[in-house]
Design an enzyme around this catalytic site. Sequence first.
Site, PDB file in Angstrom:
ATOM      1  N   ARG A 217      -9.896   0.996  15.662  1.00 20.85           N
ATOM      2  CA  ARG A 217      -9.748   1.798  14.450  1.00 20.85           C
ATOM      3  C   ARG A 217     -10.663   1.211  13.382  1.00 20.85           C
ATOM      4  NH1 ARG A 217      -4.006   2.138  11.339  1.00 20.85           N
ATOM      5  NH2 ARG A 217      -4.634   0.010  10.845  1.00 20.85           N
TER       6      ARG A 217
ATOM      7  N   LYS B  65       0.849  -1.207   0.000  1.00 21.33           N
ATOM      8  CA  LYS B  65       0.000   0.000   0.000  1.00 21.33           C
ATOM      9  C   LYS B  65       0.874   1.243   0.000  1.00 21.33           C
ATOM     10  CE  LYS B  65      -0.658  -0.376   4.998  1.00 21.33           C
ATOM     11  NZ  LYS B  65      -0.794   0.788   5.814  1.00 21.33           N
TER      12      LYS B  65
ATOM     13  N   MET C 105      13.335  23.852   0.755  1.00 19.13           N
ATOM     14  CA  MET C 105      12.566  23.021  -0.178  1.00 19.13           C
ATOM     15  C   MET C 105      13.483  22.174  -1.066  1.00 19.13           C
ATOM     16  SD  MET C 105       9.730  24.176  -2.984  1.00 19.13           S
ATOM     17  CE  MET C 105       8.607  24.912  -1.829  1.00 19.13           C
TER      18      MET C 105
ATOM     19  N   TYR D 126      17.494  29.545   6.337  1.00 20.99           N
ATOM     20  CA  TYR D 126      16.333  30.324   6.778  1.00 20.99           C
ATOM     21  C   TYR D 126      16.329  30.510   8.289  1.00 20.99           C
ATOM     22  CZ  TYR D 126      14.295  30.017   2.145  1.00 20.99           C
ATOM     23  OH  TYR D 126      14.061  30.141   0.802  1.00 20.99           O
TER      24      TYR D 126
HETATM   25  C1  LIG Z   1      -4.113  -4.232   8.362  1.00 25.52           C
HETATM   26  C2  LIG Z   1      -2.651  -4.087   8.173  1.00 25.52           C
HETATM   27  N1  LIG Z   1      -1.886  -5.177   8.055  1.00 25.52           N
HETATM   28  C3  LIG Z   1      -0.547  -5.114   7.877  1.00 25.52           C
HETATM   29  C4  LIG Z   1       0.097  -3.902   7.814  1.00 25.52           C
HETATM   30  C5  LIG Z   1       1.594  -3.864   7.646  1.00 25.52           C
HETATM   31  O1  LIG Z   1       2.162  -3.328   8.811  1.00 25.52           O
HETATM   32  P1  LIG Z   1       3.741  -3.154   8.951  1.00 25.52           P
HETATM   33  O2  LIG Z   1       4.135  -2.182   7.916  1.00 25.52           O
HETATM   34  O3  LIG Z   1       3.929  -2.636  10.328  1.00 25.52           O
HETATM   35  O4  LIG Z   1       4.313  -4.511   8.720  1.00 25.52           O
HETATM   36  C6  LIG Z   1      -0.656  -2.734   7.951  1.00 25.52           C
HETATM   37  C7  LIG Z   1       0.018  -1.437   7.918  1.00 25.52           C
HETATM   38  O5  LIG Z   1      -0.408  -0.429   8.382  1.00 25.52           O
HETATM   39  C8  LIG Z   1      -2.058  -2.821   8.129  1.00 25.52           C
HETATM   40  O6  LIG Z   1      -2.821  -1.720   8.249  1.00 25.52           O
END
Ligand SMILES: Cc1ncc(COP(=O)(O)O)c(C=O)c1O
Length: 366
Positions: free
Chosen positions: A130, A35, A304, A256
Amino acid sequence: MARPLTATIDLNSIKRNYQYAKKLHPTCNAFAVIKSNAYGHGAVKVATYLDDEVDAFAVASIDEALVVRDAGVKSTIMLLEGVFEADEWAICQEKGFWAAIENQSQLDWLLESKAKIGKVFVKVDTGMHRLGLEPSLAPSFVEQLKESGLVDEVLLMTHFASADDLSDITTMEQLTRFEMVCRDVGDDIATSVANSSAIMKWSVPEGGWIRPGIMLYGISPFAGLTGLQLGLSPAMTLTTKVISVRKLREGDGVGYGLSYKATEDHQLATVAVGYGDGYPRHAQTGTPLKINGVPATLVGRVSMDMVTVKSSSDTHNLLIGQDVELWGNDVPVEEVADFSGTIGYELVARMTTRPRYVYKEGESES
Ligand SMILES: Cc1ncc(COP(=O)(O)O)c(C=O)c1O
């Protein structure tokens, strides 16, 4: 000379780290979590390289999955947050995506859509608060999914709030709650619980699916430990060059706000990287880096496009064109994150498209 900032991604390191996660839990299958553009490493490149290696990929949402699938990646892709709209289930069927279900709407949309899905992961809230179902609702969700005949396999999943803190008993409490849900549902149900920190340091249920994310990229989820110290191979090396050099006199201010003041005469290098590239603006004076392999530290505010740097060696003659490592094998990204009040996850995930990205597959580069 073109702007020299380069993020070099070693795809082989990511493969090795994935294999390491699987070796730690040989009875489990493993999602490679890609992701957020593979934590800033380039989801299409990473997924294409790992396509024949992984059991499946995992992303947050369907738009991330489609980018990877449309680029030709064949492996199954799992949606960790499930669908956000009813018509996504039909796309999941068409594209061979699996998904989590964590609320009533997602279940209702699936039952109404009649989409056929390979695996659905019923996500239970065991304490993170969550995402996830109230534990008492899980048995009914599993039963409805099984009875629908739409899903080949229903699994249970949960996510840990504090697995990166080995002294925090929350993880054990979450595991106990999760085991009770599994018992209520029926002990033979397959599960998915472990992120990187749980994979590396906690005992997780045998079988089922582990979900390594940050460890794939060679970065530690634990405070005070680097990926290298955990036996991981850092995948991203961020390098650039010195683009200007000057002499500072004692009392001279830099950058800066002139927030850094030289306490002695010394050389100063200006280096091509800034917050416009993803380098953290909050990196403090003292943040480590290396110039031609020699330790150096950031001084003054991050701009930047540029940062200003002092060598840690009095005898190191700074020159335009010298090589700078901002993080990678020699400069742990976790240490840069510490000096910036953040975590390694954020530094890589917020890299912009501005640096040049170079991909290494073993010895070759593209
Ligand atoms: C549901 C879920 N599984 C697995 C992961 C992977 O976590 P990590 O990057 O700590 O291994 C995440 C990351 O946020 C997650 O939200």
